[in-house]
Enzyme design. Structure first.
Site, PDB file in Angstrom:
ATOM      1  N   LYS A 157     128.128 -47.060 -25.978  1.00 48.46           N
ATOM      2  CA  LYS A 157     128.307 -45.606 -25.975  1.00 48.46           C
ATOM      3  C   LYS A 157     127.272 -44.919 -26.858  1.00 48.46           C
ATOM      4  O   LYS A 157     127.052 -45.332 -27.984  1.00 48.46           O
ATOM      5  CB  LYS A 157     129.709 -45.238 -26.481  1.00 48.46           C
ATOM      6  CG  LYS A 157     130.829 -45.741 -25.585  1.00 48.46           C
ATOM      7  CD  LYS A 157     132.192 -45.423 -26.171  1.00 48.46           C
ATOM      8  CE  LYS A 157     132.820 -44.248 -25.478  1.00 48.46           C
ATOM      9  NZ  LYS A 157     134.207 -44.020 -25.953  1.00 48.46           N
ATOM     10  N   GLY A 164     132.323 -39.297 -21.631  1.00 43.92           N
ATOM     11  CA  GLY A 164     131.960 -40.452 -20.806  1.00 43.92           C
ATOM     12  C   GLY A 164     130.495 -40.466 -20.389  1.00 43.92           C
ATOM     13  O   GLY A 164     130.068 -41.359 -19.668  1.00 43.92           O
ATOM     14  N   ARG A 291     150.857 -29.597 -29.929  1.00 42.89           N
ATOM     15  CA  ARG A 291     151.501 -28.488 -29.202  1.00 42.89           C
ATOM     16  C   ARG A 291     152.628 -29.062 -28.356  1.00 42.89           C
ATOM     17  O   ARG A 291     152.823 -30.262 -28.335  1.00 42.89           O
ATOM     18  CB  ARG A 291     150.478 -27.835 -28.277  1.00 42.89           C
ATOM     19  CG  ARG A 291     149.882 -28.886 -27.350  1.00 42.89           C
ATOM     20  CD  ARG A 291     148.935 -28.320 -26.331  1.00 42.89           C
ATOM     21  NE  ARG A 291     148.025 -29.328 -25.834  1.00 42.89           N
ATOM     22  CZ  ARG A 291     148.299 -30.199 -24.873  1.00 42.89           C
ATOM     23  NH1 ARG A 291     149.492 -30.213 -24.308  1.00 42.89           N
ATOM     24  NH2 ARG A 291     147.419 -31.088 -24.487  1.00 42.89           N
ATOM     25  N   ARG A 337     154.665 -33.083 -11.117  1.00 45.85           N
ATOM     26  CA  ARG A 337     153.973 -31.791 -11.236  1.00 45.85           C
ATOM     27  C   ARG A 337     153.719 -31.273  -9.825  1.00 45.85           C
ATOM     28  O   ARG A 337     152.977 -31.888  -9.056  1.00 45.85           O
ATOM     29  CB  ARG A 337     152.648 -31.961 -11.972  1.00 45.85           C
ATOM     30  CG  ARG A 337     152.835 -32.392 -13.400  1.00 45.85           C
ATOM     31  CD  ARG A 337     151.559 -32.219 -14.194  1.00 45.85           C
ATOM     32  NE  ARG A 337     151.690 -32.799 -15.516  1.00 45.85           N
ATOM     33  CZ  ARG A 337     150.845 -32.582 -16.508  1.00 45.85           C
ATOM     34  NH1 ARG A 337     149.798 -31.804 -16.313  1.00 45.85           N
ATOM     35  NH2 ARG A 337     151.036 -33.146 -17.684  1.00 45.85           N
TER      36      ARG A 337
END
Lengths: 454, 210
Positions: A157, A164, A291, A337
């Site tokens: 990386k 990514g 949250r 969903r």
């Protein structure tokens, strides 16, 4: 407790927060954009105020508009929902500067957990396992040495990359040798910085998360785990709790470790710690969400805790009022969903008017949605139309209830992913509880779409 | 604006039979009508309302749109708009009950058209409204002229007139909390003002610009 809360969000979560305010006996003002004038939350609220145009930059993402709305309507707190400004430490800070309460962690806590990399180090130091990796690589020999100790396969990386970009997967020392120089020059060209590091590549992972709540007095509880492995391009589609990927002993241990680490690191209010779990069952911490989560209802179904009310009470400076012993998750819950997306057309978001709408019912069925017949879906925001959640004493019965509820759910006028959900429920990999985060992207959605059309 | 003839000819299926040509023609017609309805009609309606004309006809490509305002229908429409506007103001003011509004929306009625000949200067933000000190009814303003301001956390944002016209009644008080897009001051279009009103003669000169 607060006297009046400004709800600075839209869609189903604005409605969810409004319901929590009503059960707490707290006043609420729904702040909406011009495009959401006819939204259900704005209509059901005792008070609602238009804060700006459809463009979220000038409404739901505008700190001055939101704070001004709170001030002129006499609110003493702001609930940011999820997304938009919900994890913005700058916003939390400005809210406080106007003598208003931000319903969420304080600006200092948000700042401490703002960087993913710093959070991994912080919670890693508190004993949470993170994905094994190397420091910056000096040269090829150093890379080979580090890869050997991490164990193949590894990802190369670029330090300056993100999302990514510029990553390379290598499975053998030979592949590493040939990829190292290319990665270095690509990183230099792409990011102006050729620094590289290695990270262990986890194949076929599950996404498991732990829900926690910490009050201002240091009281902390976890509310178990959720599995969000059914994803498409990193977007969660179906979530369930508890995770079929963990044994009861493993889930208990993970939840306790997560809670200890986050409490020691000074976290406050509702939070979710996300982990990748590999095929061996080892969990690696990836990030924290400061949250309320979209998928919070399945935890509510399991524990009976109103998490939004809890979040508001913590922000108002109240103690948790419950201990870990009071949290007893029961049965199994699944969330679907419901999205205005066309699976047959590369999941293109749909706008338009909802014709007929019929929410399912029956034992253990919950529908959180801002839809109503005649509702115009604005094209400016996300495609979430609602969340169908089912609960049952065990997973098989939850799947059966989910299928029955999906069959009952009627949304006319726009294309949705309801049939895709039914196809996934009927898929053997899902039934076996073995879905990994890459499944839908690897096999593609086409077989599911085709199965759904039969 | 695209017209009927603009539809790309390449879309016609090569060697298509009469049926497919007919359906293509139907589709083009539908598209042309949709364009007229979406783009042209709102503009025409506004023009008709502000011009005081009885009828407007526009040709576009092979299409023709004609709008006629029936002399008798104009009065009840204006009344309906008046009550609609009053309702909107009540809703917009911070702190008012939303119940009536919800009932109206969840059990939808046909939309009431905007009151012709009248526009309003709207609030640019949510905050506290103050009109310009010298603002008086009958004052002539140009499009973009400052009418007042809305204080957003200590920062003023200008309220401006959307058109050339004459200041009409105030729809919000000084010091009142207002929301984004709320109508604050009526602006009468010069053409609609009866000739008996003071200042009317001068409006004849302005009328050409509207």
């Amino acid at each position: 407790m607060f006297t009046k809360i400004l709800i600075a969000n839209r869609g189903e979560i604005a409605l969810r927060v409004l319901r929590a305010c009503r059960t707490l006996g707290v006043g609420a003002v729904v702040a909406y954009s011009e495009a959401d004038r006819d939204s259900l939350a704005a209509q059901l609220a005792d008070e609602a105020i238009c804060i700006g145009p459809a463009d979220a930059k000038h409404s739901y993402l505008s700190a001055p508009a939101i704070i001004s709305a709170a001030v002129v309507t006499g609110c003493d707190a702001i609930h940011p929902g999820y997304g938009f400004l919900s994890e913005d430490e700058g916003f939390a800070d400005v809210v406080r500067a106007h003598d208003l309460a931000f319903i969420g962690p304080s600006a200092e806590v948000l700042e401490r957990f703002a960087s993913k990399e710093a959070t991994r180090r912080l919670l890693g130091a508190q004993g949470l396992p993170t994905i094994p990796g190397s420091g910056m690589l000096r040269d090829e020999a150093h890379a080979l040495e580090e890869a050997e100790s991490i164990g193949y396969p590894v990802l190369i990386k670029p330090s300056a990359g993100g999302g990514g970009k510029g990553m390379r997967l290598v499975r053998t020392p030979r592949e590493l040798e040939s990829a190292f120089k290319v990665s270095r020059s690509e990183a230099k060209a792409g990011f102006g910085d050729d620094a590289l590091y290695l990270e262990k590549y986890l194949d076929d992972t599950r996404h498991v998360e732990i829900q926690v709540a910490v009050d201002r007095f240091g009281n902390a509880i976890h509310m178990g785990d959720r599995d969000c492995s059914v994803q498409r391009r990193h977007q969660k589609i179906i979530e369930e709790a508890p995770s079929p990927a963990l044994s009861d002993a493993a889930r208990q241990e993970l939840a306790e470790r997560a809670l200890r680490a986050v409490a020691a690191a000074g976290y406050e209010n509702l939070g979710t710690l996300e982990f990748l779990v590999d095929s061996k069952g080892d969990a690696y911490f990836i990030e924290i969400n400061c949250r309320v989560q979209v998928e919070h209802p399945i935890t509510e179904l399991l524990t009976g805790i109103d998490m939004v009310a809890l979040q508001i009470r913590i922000a108002a400076g109240e103690p948790l009022g419950i201990t870990q012993a009071d949290v007893v998750p029961r049965g199994h819950a699944i969330e679907f969903r419901i999205l205005a997306e066309d699976p047959a057309k590369d999941f293109r978001p749909q706008a338009g008017q909802v014709g007929a709408y019929l929410a399912p019912g029956g034992p253990g069925v919950r529908m959180d949605s801002h839809m109503y017949p005649g509702y115009d879906i604005p094209p400016y925001y996300d495609s979430l139309l609602g969340k169908l959640c089912v609960w049952a004493p065990d997973r098989n019965q939850a799947i059966a209830r989910g299928d029955a509820a999906l069959r009952e759910l009627l949304v006319d006028g726009v294309v949705t992913n309801i049939d895709l959900h039914r196809a996934i429920l009927a898929n053997q990999v899902f039934i076996d509880g073995k879905v990994t985060t890459n499944l839908l992207d690897r096999v593609g959605s086409a077989p599911f779409v085709a199965a759904g059309n039969r | 604006m695209p017209t009927r003839e603009d539809a790309p000819a390449g879309e016609a299926p090569a060697g298509g039979g009469a049926d497919s040509r007919a359906s293509l023609q139907t589709r083009r017609n539908h598209e042309a009508i949709a364009r007229l309805a979406d783009d042209l009609l709102p503009a025409l309606i506004a023009k008709l309302a502000s011009s005081g004309l009885g009828e407007i006809e526009v040709r576009e490509g092979g299409w023709k749109a004609r709008l006629r305002m029936p002399a008798v229908a104009a009065v009840p429409a204006a009344r309906a708009a008046e009550s609609h506007a009053a309702h909107g103001t009540a809703r917009a003011a911070a702190g008012h009950s939303r119940t009536e509004d919800r009932d109206r929306r969840l059990r939808p009625e046909p939309e009431v058209v905007e009151e012709p000949g009248r526009v309003a200067a709207k609030s640019p933000a949510v905050g506290i409204y103050s009109p310009r000190r010298d603002l008086v009814v009958g004052m002539r303003v140009r499009a973009g002229d400052r009418i007042g301001s809305v204080n957003v956390l200590g920062v003023g944002q200008d309220v401006v007139s959307p058109v050339d016209g004459v200041v009409g009644s105030s729809l919000a008080e000084a010091g009142e909390a207002v929301e984004y897009g709320q109508d604050l001051v009526r602006i009468e279009l010069p053409e609609r003002i009866p000739a008996t009103e003071p200042g009317a003669p001068a409006q004849v000169a302005v009328a050409g610009k509207a």
